[in-house]
Design an enzyme around this catalytic site. Sequence first.
Site, PDB file in Angstrom:
ATOM      1  N   HIS A   1     -30.809 -42.060  -0.780  1.00  0.00           N
ATOM      2  CA  HIS A   1     -29.857 -41.170  -1.442  1.00  0.00           C
ATOM      3  C   HIS A   1     -28.423 -41.637  -1.226  1.00  0.00           C
ATOM      4  O   HIS A   1     -27.481 -41.028  -1.716  1.00  0.00           O
ATOM      5  CB  HIS A   1     -30.033 -39.738  -0.918  1.00  0.00           C
ATOM      6  CG  HIS A   1     -29.406 -38.689  -1.771  1.00  0.00           C
ATOM      7  ND1 HIS A   1     -28.222 -38.061  -1.434  1.00  0.00           N
ATOM      8  CD2 HIS A   1     -29.786 -38.148  -2.952  1.00  0.00           C
ATOM      9  CE1 HIS A   1     -27.913 -37.177  -2.371  1.00  0.00           C
ATOM     10  NE2 HIS A   1     -28.838 -37.218  -3.300  1.00  0.00           N
TER      11      HIS A   1
ATOM     12  N   LYS B   1     -24.822 -43.821  -1.219  1.00  0.00           N
ATOM     13  CA  LYS B   1     -23.944 -44.438  -2.213  1.00  0.00           C
ATOM     14  C   LYS B   1     -22.837 -45.162  -1.448  1.00  0.00           C
ATOM     15  O   LYS B   1     -21.725 -44.666  -1.306  1.00  0.00           O
ATOM     16  CB  LYS B   1     -23.328 -43.393  -3.149  1.00  0.00           C
ATOM     17  CG  LYS B   1     -24.350 -42.412  -3.769  1.00  0.00           C
ATOM     18  CD  LYS B   1     -24.413 -41.121  -2.994  1.00  0.00           C
ATOM     19  CE  LYS B   1     -25.154 -40.005  -3.690  1.00  0.00           C
ATOM     20  NZ  LYS B   1     -26.496 -40.273  -4.151  1.00  0.00           N
TER      21      LYS B   1
ATOM     22  N   HIS C   1     -20.416 -32.932  -8.408  1.00  0.00           N
ATOM     23  CA  HIS C   1     -21.327 -33.673  -7.540  1.00  0.00           C
ATOM     24  C   HIS C   1     -20.667 -34.107  -6.233  1.00  0.00           C
ATOM     25  O   HIS C   1     -21.290 -34.768  -5.404  1.00  0.00           O
ATOM     26  CB  HIS C   1     -21.843 -34.913  -8.307  1.00  0.00           C
ATOM     27  CG  HIS C   1     -23.042 -35.553  -7.716  1.00  0.00           C
ATOM     28  ND1 HIS C   1     -23.039 -36.848  -7.233  1.00  0.00           N
ATOM     29  CD2 HIS C   1     -24.307 -35.086  -7.527  1.00  0.00           C
ATOM     30  CE1 HIS C   1     -24.239 -37.158  -6.776  1.00  0.00           C
ATOM     31  NE2 HIS C   1     -25.031 -36.113  -6.944  1.00  0.00           N
TER      32      HIS C   1
ATOM     33  N   LYS D   1     -19.103 -34.136  -2.425  1.00  0.00           N
ATOM     34  CA  LYS D   1     -19.452 -33.551  -1.128  1.00  0.00           C
ATOM     35  C   LYS D   1     -18.264 -33.777  -0.195  1.00  0.00           C
ATOM     36  O   LYS D   1     -18.080 -34.870   0.351  1.00  0.00           O
ATOM     37  CB  LYS D   1     -20.701 -34.184  -0.529  1.00  0.00           C
ATOM     38  CG  LYS D   1     -21.997 -33.853  -1.273  1.00  0.00           C
ATOM     39  CD  LYS D   1     -22.313 -34.869  -2.312  1.00  0.00           C
ATOM     40  CE  LYS D   1     -23.645 -34.571  -2.991  1.00  0.00           C
ATOM     41  NZ  LYS D   1     -23.911 -35.499  -4.109  1.00  0.00           N
TER      42      LYS D   1
ATOM     43  N   ASP E   1     -17.217 -58.623   2.145  1.00  0.00           N
ATOM     44  CA  ASP E   1     -16.693 -59.526   3.168  1.00  0.00           C
ATOM     45  C   ASP E   1     -16.651 -58.819   4.515  1.00  0.00           C
ATOM     46  O   ASP E   1     -17.627 -58.172   4.890  1.00  0.00           O
ATOM     47  CB  ASP E   1     -15.337 -60.069   2.738  1.00  0.00           C
ATOM     48  CG  ASP E   1     -15.457 -60.986   1.512  1.00  0.00           C
ATOM     49  OD1 ASP E   1     -16.583 -61.424   1.217  1.00  0.00           O
ATOM     50  OD2 ASP E   1     -14.436 -61.231   0.848  1.00  0.00           O
TER      51      ASP E   1
ATOM     52  N   ASP F   1      -8.552 -27.591   8.306  1.00  0.00           N
ATOM     53  CA  ASP F   1      -7.098 -27.529   8.491  1.00  0.00           C
ATOM     54  C   ASP F   1      -6.485 -28.719   7.733  1.00  0.00           C
ATOM     55  O   ASP F   1      -6.849 -28.995   6.616  1.00  0.00           O
ATOM     56  CB  ASP F   1      -6.740 -27.530   9.980  1.00  0.00           C
ATOM     57  CG  ASP F   1      -7.331 -26.319  10.702  1.00  0.00           C
ATOM     58  OD1 ASP F   1      -7.461 -25.257  10.060  1.00  0.00           O
ATOM     59  OD2 ASP F   1      -7.673 -26.434  11.891  1.00  0.00           O
TER      60      ASP F   1
END
Length: 413
Positions: free
Chosen positions: A290, A292, A113, A115, A297, A120
């Site tokens: 979608h 996350k 899952h 991404k 603080d 380089d």
Amino acid sequence: MKCGWREGNQIQLLENGDQFYPAVFEAIAQAQQKIILETFILFEDEVGKKLHTALLKAAQRGVKAEVLLDGYGSPDLSDAFVGELTSAGVIFRYYDPRPRLLGLRTNIFRRMHRKIVVIDDRIAFVGGINYSAEHMSDYGPQAKQDYAVRVEGPVVADILQFEVENLPGQSPARRWWKRHHQAEENRHPGEAQALFVWRDNEEHRDDIERHYLKMLTQAKREVIIANAYFFPGYRLLHAMRKAARRGVSVKLIVQGEPDMPIVKVGARLLYNYLVKGGVQVYEYRRRPLHGKVALMDDHWATVGSSNLDPLSLSLNLEANLIIHDRTFNQTLRDNLQGIIVNDCKQVDESMLPKRTWWNLTKSVLAFHFLRHFPALVGWLPAHTPHLAQVPPPAQPEMETQDRVDPENTGVKP
């Protein structure tokens, strides 16, 4: 492999595909030696075709490019789409592809899952955005709200090392005695600091969750969590309530218009527990959430692929970047506060499920089923996930005057 906090990074928040895709495509165009890209979903739509073009051009100028897609999330790419890339030298792999059963995808557990993009040893991207048009704001009411980061600096070397060590044949030996890691302590807090963390099914099973728990324990003034699929374990729920009860402003943004109805059902099971404990819960109503992300603080933040649900916390392969930087924290805070003010509805007493014995029974049963779901999956026949590399298409044989047809040994006219 275990990463530490790295200083001196340049970190940029990217919102939705509108900012993410141009940044990725520009970085690919600047690549000189290596491109590593892995994602859960790649669709053969407008966005996928632009990525295809960018990778093809890079490969044609001699850049080594490697792509890893999840076999469940990206099952329907055409042979022509993939073949053109592999013919140009792109190494193209699927994570744990499985045959369909009666037309249905069956490989739904323990998915890749993450991404991540590495260019380089200079630039990396980490986040929750896949490659599909539904991440663009002009997609319509179902356009997804999501985030990623672009980073330059020392932490890129950690991300690159992680990618290289997790290539086929390079995975380190399993060490069951090192499965439990404490959240890496930032002993010298400063600015522009970043820590790369991941979740796997070997040594790093709860690393991301531990950082969330540590953050909630250390929070003094404010916590904002925006998470698409929110159904964590009791430890994290208890830590949120405990922070709120000691005076921390704890805000949770969840989907109000989810892409899957069960997401809303699952989150609402927790509303009574959280709201009664002082947590401010907001439903994002503009479109499917979608993202996350989280902040604490004025300095701590995280962006990545990990939801706070049983799949991400217990089964899937995930990756997040933990960031210690006041400027980045403020940028993310401004974004999330804008969402709260303009696009969210706060959950109040009138929206809480009535406290009846029947509702309580349903909540308890559903909660424990979902929380024990990963363990139930563990009883299924296990197998070792594999990476399937797509070979380049076979080149047709060249016809020549000297070629003799094996079916006709006579002389050609």
